[in-house]
Design an enzyme around this catalytic site. Structure first.
Site, PDB file in Angstrom:
ATOM      1  N   ARG A   1      56.719  30.622  24.870  1.00 48.11           N
ATOM      2  CA  ARG A   1      55.884  29.739  24.059  1.00 48.11           C
ATOM      3  C   ARG A   1      56.777  29.190  22.942  1.00 48.11           C
ATOM      4  O   ARG A   1      57.934  29.537  22.835  1.00 48.11           O
ATOM      5  CB  ARG A   1      54.604  30.418  23.545  1.00 48.11           C
ATOM      6  CG  ARG A   1      54.555  31.878  23.407  1.00 48.11           C
ATOM      7  CD  ARG A   1      55.278  32.444  22.206  1.00 48.11           C
ATOM      8  NE  ARG A   1      55.022  31.675  21.002  1.00 48.11           N
ATOM      9  CZ  ARG A   1      55.854  31.566  20.006  1.00 48.11           C
ATOM     10  NH1 ARG A   1      57.044  32.142  20.057  1.00 48.11           N
ATOM     11  NH2 ARG A   1      55.567  30.867  18.936  1.00 48.11           N
ATOM     12  N   GLY A   2      56.183  28.316  22.112  1.00 49.30           N
ATOM     13  CA  GLY A   2      56.998  27.644  21.107  1.00 49.30           C
ATOM     14  C   GLY A   2      57.501  26.347  21.700  1.00 49.30           C
ATOM     15  O   GLY A   2      57.962  26.320  22.858  1.00 49.30           O
ATOM     16  N   ALA A   3      57.389  25.265  20.917  1.00 44.29           N
ATOM     17  CA  ALA A   3      57.651  23.930  21.473  1.00 44.29           C
ATOM     18  C   ALA A   3      59.025  23.786  22.160  1.00 44.29           C
ATOM     19  O   ALA A   3      59.093  23.384  23.329  1.00 44.29           O
ATOM     20  CB  ALA A   3      57.455  22.892  20.368  1.00 44.29           C
TER      21      ALA A   3
ATOM     22  N   ARG B   1      50.860  22.803  29.329  1.00 45.99           N
ATOM     23  CA  ARG B   1      50.326  22.946  27.954  1.00 45.99           C
ATOM     24  C   ARG B   1      50.335  21.548  27.332  1.00 45.99           C
ATOM     25  O   ARG B   1      51.332  20.833  27.437  1.00 45.99           O
ATOM     26  CB  ARG B   1      51.162  23.915  27.109  1.00 45.99           C
ATOM     27  CG  ARG B   1      50.858  25.379  27.434  1.00 45.99           C
ATOM     28  CD  ARG B   1      51.406  26.319  26.380  1.00 45.99           C
ATOM     29  NE  ARG B   1      50.562  26.400  25.205  1.00 45.99           N
ATOM     30  CZ  ARG B   1      50.936  27.021  24.081  1.00 45.99           C
ATOM     31  NH1 ARG B   1      52.118  27.583  23.983  1.00 45.99           N
ATOM     32  NH2 ARG B   1      50.114  27.081  23.044  1.00 45.99           N
TER      33      ARG B   1
ATOM     34  N   GLN C   1      50.938  35.474  16.648  1.00 47.61           N
ATOM     35  CA  GLN C   1      52.374  35.230  16.830  1.00 47.61           C
ATOM     36  C   GLN C   1      53.182  35.615  15.588  1.00 47.61           C
ATOM     37  O   GLN C   1      54.356  35.959  15.675  1.00 47.61           O
ATOM     38  CB  GLN C   1      52.652  33.754  17.156  1.00 47.61           C
ATOM     39  CG  GLN C   1      52.183  33.293  18.510  1.00 47.61           C
ATOM     40  CD  GLN C   1      50.821  32.656  18.444  1.00 47.61           C
ATOM     41  OE1 GLN C   1      49.962  33.051  17.670  1.00 47.61           O
ATOM     42  NE2 GLN C   1      50.591  31.650  19.273  1.00 47.61           N
TER      43      GLN C   1
ATOM     44  N   ASP D   1      54.772  21.386  16.610  1.00 43.99           N
ATOM     45  CA  ASP D   1      54.719  21.140  18.058  1.00 43.99           C
ATOM     46  C   ASP D   1      54.799  19.659  18.380  1.00 43.99           C
ATOM     47  O   ASP D   1      55.102  19.274  19.516  1.00 43.99           O
ATOM     48  CB  ASP D   1      53.445  21.735  18.643  1.00 43.99           C
ATOM     49  CG  ASP D   1      53.529  23.242  18.569  1.00 43.99           C
ATOM     50  OD1 ASP D   1      53.246  23.788  17.495  1.00 43.99           O
ATOM     51  OD2 ASP D   1      53.935  23.860  19.567  1.00 43.99           O
TER      52      ASP D   1
ATOM     53  N   ASN E   1      50.778  21.395  14.170  1.00 43.83           N
ATOM     54  CA  ASN E   1      51.331  22.750  14.328  1.00 43.83           C
ATOM     55  C   ASN E   1      50.190  23.748  14.533  1.00 43.83           C
ATOM     56  O   ASN E   1      49.013  23.356  14.542  1.00 43.83           O
ATOM     57  CB  ASN E   1      52.178  23.123  13.105  1.00 43.83           C
ATOM     58  CG  ASN E   1      53.002  24.387  13.335  1.00 43.83           C
ATOM     59  OD1 ASN E   1      53.648  24.537  14.377  1.00 43.83           O
ATOM     60  ND2 ASN E   1      52.986  25.320  12.392  1.00 43.83           N
ATOM     61  N   LYS E   2      50.539  24.994  14.688  1.00 43.37           N
ATOM     62  CA  LYS E   2      49.559  26.058  14.955  1.00 43.37           C
ATOM     63  C   LYS E   2      48.371  25.995  13.998  1.00 43.37           C
ATOM     64  O   LYS E   2      48.539  25.747  12.808  1.00 43.37           O
ATOM     65  CB  LYS E   2      50.279  27.410  14.828  1.00 43.37           C
ATOM     66  CG  LYS E   2      49.460  28.643  15.115  1.00 43.37           C
ATOM     67  CD  LYS E   2      48.768  28.632  16.451  1.00 43.37           C
ATOM     68  CE  LYS E   2      49.734  28.447  17.612  1.00 43.37           C
ATOM     69  NZ  LYS E   2      49.041  28.144  18.882  1.00 43.37           N
TER      70      LYS E   2
HETATM   71  O1  MRU Z   1      51.020  28.397  20.713  1.00 42.13           O
HETATM   72  P1  MRU Z   1      52.472  28.623  20.425  1.00 42.13           P
HETATM   73  O2  MRU Z   1      52.800  30.040  20.126  1.00 42.13           O
HETATM   74  O3  MRU Z   1      53.357  28.017  21.468  1.00 42.13           O
HETATM   75  O4  MRU Z   1      52.672  27.795  19.086  1.00 42.13           O
HETATM   76  C1  MRU Z   1      53.936  27.757  18.482  1.00 42.13           C
HETATM   77  C2  MRU Z   1      53.935  27.020  17.199  1.00 42.13           C
HETATM   78  O5  MRU Z   1      52.915  26.507  16.754  1.00 42.13           O
HETATM   79  C3  MRU Z   1      55.242  26.870  16.512  1.00 42.13           C
HETATM   80  O6  MRU Z   1      55.066  26.815  15.137  1.00 42.13           O
HETATM   81  C4  MRU Z   1      55.867  25.550  16.981  1.00 42.13           C
HETATM   82  O7  MRU Z   1      55.940  25.519  18.367  1.00 42.13           O
HETATM   83  C5  MRU Z   1      57.205  25.353  16.425  1.00 42.13           C
HETATM   84  S1  MRU Z   1      58.377  26.283  17.338  1.00 42.13           S
HETATM   85  C6  MRU Z   1      59.890  26.236  16.732  1.00 42.13           C
END
Ligand code: MRU
Length: 356
Positions: A51-53, A88, A199, A240, A250-251
């Site tokens: 996970r993570g962009a 996603r 997370q 993201d 973002n999250k």
């Molecule tokens: O749902 P996730 O865990 O994939 O979300 C991740 C985030 O929101 C991060 O802050 C974002 O991807 C930046 S990653 C360097």
């Protein structure tokens, strides 16, 4: 970065397999998993084993490599690319990586396609590592400035996991923190727990611990009070998808932190590689906001006293729930964007000044 003093990346290619750290098992178990097929890659993205962009972008690039290994056929590759993009919806890096791969592979003959795909996937990965490293060096200057003024520990609040586990190495929001720590500056991180998947508590705190960086997990609602009481010197979060006008997706919960930071004059920075910029969408209402399974909200997973990982329901079965995964922080609440090319204002002018 390190886990039990051994350096890792989050993803790598070995013996025609893609290797990942299964993030659904962290922090209680460290498991390296093999992805053998493009279906495995899609599943890893969907279930958030990765996970993570930036990391889901890299996984999608390698997913296309797996697709070619499985069946060297153009229509299979096209279908794989569509399925990967759909795995996603919010992080733009996923589409960015697939589009970049497909552009590179356009018109390539059957004999060369696997080699070219693998080279391009590796380039995407290496580029992300170097971008994240540069984000760290650029963001370090801000931490240094605060540290020189304050002559004491710099307290940084972060949300979700925009650490190395969300990228390939270094992370985005955490990269300036790792660089500051390596330079001997005193830093402490307030880690938002980040419900519902935690997370922050499960991943950010874990990776900071492994690098020896002091950190404290807080509930998602604690940041406001800490800012009012002068206990946060700056916020750094990841993103993201950042629009060309500087709006930051973002999250979920990031927006509320930005509002609180504004009210308390706490600088609010967003760290991102250029692969996270969406140059096309002009209005944040067009960003697809992922809605995930409500079981993520109604259940929590943890380790019991017998060291067994267990999942328990935390509210009545009858209660309805909604699990929105991302929100948007308008550019006016963002102090600056920390990118691989430098720090800029969160605006079209700022971004275009760095990226023509
Ligand atoms: O749902 P996730 O865990 O994939 O979300 C991740 C985030 O929101 C991060 O802050 C974002 O991807 C930046 S990653 C360097």
């Amino acid at each position: 970065m390190r886990i039990e003093n051994k350096s890792y990346r989050t993803i790598w290619f070995e013996n025609n397999l893609v290797k990942i750290i299964d993030q659904t098992k962290l922090p209680h178990q460290f498991v390296i998993k093999d992805l053998k097929t493009v279906k495995d890659a899609i599943n890893a993205i969907k279930t958030m084993e990765v996970r993570g962009a930036p990391l889901i972008g890299a996984t999608a690039a390698y997913g296309l490599v797996l697709s070619i290994i499985e069946k060297n056929d153009l229509s299979f590759l096209k279908k794989s690319s569509e399925d990967l993009i759909a795995s996603r919806p919010t992080a733009i890096n996923l589409k960015w990586a697939v589009d970049r791969m497909m552009k590179k592979l356009h018109g390539v003959n059957d004999k060369d396609i696997l080699r070219i795909a693998l080279d391009e996937a590796k380039d995407i990965v290496e580029e992300d590592v170097s971008f994240c490293k540069n984000i760290g060096l650029n963001g370090l200057k801000i931490i240094e400035e605060i540290s020189n003024k304050k002559k004491d520990t710099v307290n940084i609040l972060t949300h979700c996991n925009a650490g190395w586990l969300a990228t390939i190495d270094w992370g985005t929001a955490t990269s300036p923190i790792y660089h500051a720590h390596q330079k001997g500056l005193k830093v402490h991180v307030w880690v938002d727990e980040t419900r519902p998947r935690n997370q922050g508590a499960n991943l950010t705190s874990y990776e900071l611990n492994e690098e020896g960086i002091p950190n404290t997990v807080i509930t998602d609602n604690a940041g406001g009070l800490l800012m009012q009481r002068g206990r946060v010197d700056m916020c750094i979060v990841g993103t993201d998808r950042t629009l060309s006008n500087g709006d930051v997706c973002n999250k979920i919960g990031t927006y509320l932190k930005a509002l609180s930071a504004k009210d308390n004059n706490v600088p609010f920075y967003v760290a991102l590689p250029s692969s996270t910029i969406d140059w096309n969408i002009k209005d944040h209402k067009q960003i697809p906001i992922e809605e995930r399974n409500s079981e993520e909200l109604s259940h929590v997973e943890g380790i019991d006293k017998n060291n067994q990982v267990t999942k328990v329901r935390i509210y009545p079965e009858k209660s309805k729930s909604m699990n929105l995964a991302f929100d948007v922080t308008p550019a006016k609440y963002v102090t600056g964007l920390i990118t691989e090319k430098g720090i800029c204002e969160a605006s079209e002018k700022g971004l275009k000044g760095l990226f023509q």
